[in-house]
Design a protein around this motif. Structure first.
Motif, PDB file in Angstrom:
ATOM      1  N   UNK A   1      64.766  46.210 -11.149  1.00  0.00           N
ATOM      2  CA  UNK A   1      63.554  45.456 -10.816  1.00  0.00           C
ATOM      3  C   UNK A   1      62.671  46.239  -9.836  1.00  0.00           C
ATOM      4  N   UNK A   2      63.276  47.009  -8.940  1.00  0.00           N
ATOM      5  CA  UNK A   2      62.500  47.861  -8.040  1.00  0.00           C
ATOM      6  C   UNK A   2      61.731  48.915  -8.836  1.00  0.00           C
ATOM      7  N   UNK A   3      62.388  49.494  -9.832  1.00  0.00           N
ATOM      8  CA  UNK A   3      61.709  50.482 -10.674  1.00  0.00           C
ATOM      9  C   UNK A   3      60.599  49.817 -11.502  1.00  0.00           C
ATOM     10  N   UNK A   4      60.861  48.618 -12.021  1.00  0.00           N
ATOM     11  CA  UNK A   4      59.817  47.893 -12.749  1.00  0.00           C
ATOM     12  C   UNK A   4      58.668  47.511 -11.809  1.00  0.00           C
TER      13      UNK A   4
ATOM     14  N   UNK B   1      56.746  50.588 -11.515  1.00  0.00           N
ATOM     15  CA  UNK B   1      56.167  50.899 -12.819  1.00  0.00           C
ATOM     16  C   UNK B   1      55.005  49.980 -13.164  1.00  0.00           C
ATOM     17  N   UNK B   2      55.102  48.731 -12.768  1.00  0.00           N
ATOM     18  CA  UNK B   2      54.064  47.741 -13.068  1.00  0.00           C
ATOM     19  C   UNK B   2      53.143  47.523 -11.871  1.00  0.00           C
TER      20      UNK B   2
ATOM     21  N   UNK C   1      53.440  41.106  -3.535  1.00  0.00           N
ATOM     22  CA  UNK C   1      54.471  40.282  -4.165  1.00  0.00           C
ATOM     23  C   UNK C   1      54.063  39.955  -5.600  1.00  0.00           C
ATOM     24  N   UNK C   2      54.963  40.269  -6.527  1.00  0.00           N
ATOM     25  CA  UNK C   2      54.755  39.904  -7.929  1.00  0.00           C
ATOM     26  C   UNK C   2      56.092  39.456  -8.516  1.00  0.00           C
ATOM     27  N   UNK C   3      56.149  39.183  -9.784  1.00  0.00           N
ATOM     28  CA  UNK C   3      57.372  38.700 -10.414  1.00  0.00           C
ATOM     29  C   UNK C   3      58.521  39.691 -10.320  1.00  0.00           C
TER      30      UNK C   3
END
Length: 186
Positions: free
Chosen positions: A121-124, A127-128, A136-138
């Motif tokens: 999730x850290x990489x996503x 990435x996003x 803060x995002x999903x």
């Protein structure tokens, strides 16, 4: 009716000279279980659909961070343009998601699964990268859910970790014989 048990439901932690603590309601175990199962299903489903469908990490890695001001744009560009890394990601992402999800669903090796889930999730998150709504995002929120699942030892709540930890080797519980296992079980 559920009651607040001040003994078993007491939390306290000390970090850098600061101590925080409190009492949690006994229903908290159900919410921790729900978080574990929700993330387990989401990751198992995502991994399964990638394995059984078409998945290629190269386009995402090459293009995702190029135009959004991402502080790791160079790293993502390198990952997307390095053939061996793309092939690694093509295997690691779907199978990693599937195994993380299955571990969470059955409650086995939950802390290990949650650590790798948080890392993904850290990489996503990077990435996003999008600061349109702040930091803060999903992806960031899901990373924190994984860390909470690990911190609350969610594998001990209707999970296999409670049995794995007590498995005896030479008359001694597994986690007593190998205390480092507490970091991957629970």
């Amino acid at each position: 009716m559920s009651t607040l048990d001040s003994g078993m439901n007491q939390l306290e932690s000390r970090v850098g000279g600061l101590t925080v603590g409190g009492k949690v309601h006994s229903l908290s175990a159900w919410f921790v279980l729900a978080l574990r199962l929700m993330m387990g299903y989401a990751f198992a489903y995502s991994g399964f659909t990638k394995i059984t469908g078409e998945f290629a990490a190269g386009g995402y890695l090459t293009n995702v961070a190029a135009t959004n001001g991402n502080p790791l744009a160079g790293m993502f560009a390198w990952m997307g343009s390095t053939p061996w890394f793309v092939e690694f990601a093509n295997v690691a992402v779907p199978w990693g998601e599937l195994f993380i999800g299955l571990g969470l669903l059955v409650g086995a090796f939950v802390r290990l699964a949650a650590f790798f889930g948080a890392l993904m999730m850290l990489m996503f998150y990077f990435g996003n990268w999008d600061m349109g709504h702040g930091f803060i995002n999903g992806d960031f929120a899901y990373m924190l859910v994984f860390l909470a699942v690990a911190a609350f030892a969610a594998g001990r709540i209707l999970g296999l970790d409670q049995y794995i930890e007590q498995y005896e080797i030479g008359g001694e519980a597994l986690v007593e014989r190998y205390p480092a296992l507490e970091y991957i079980l629970g």
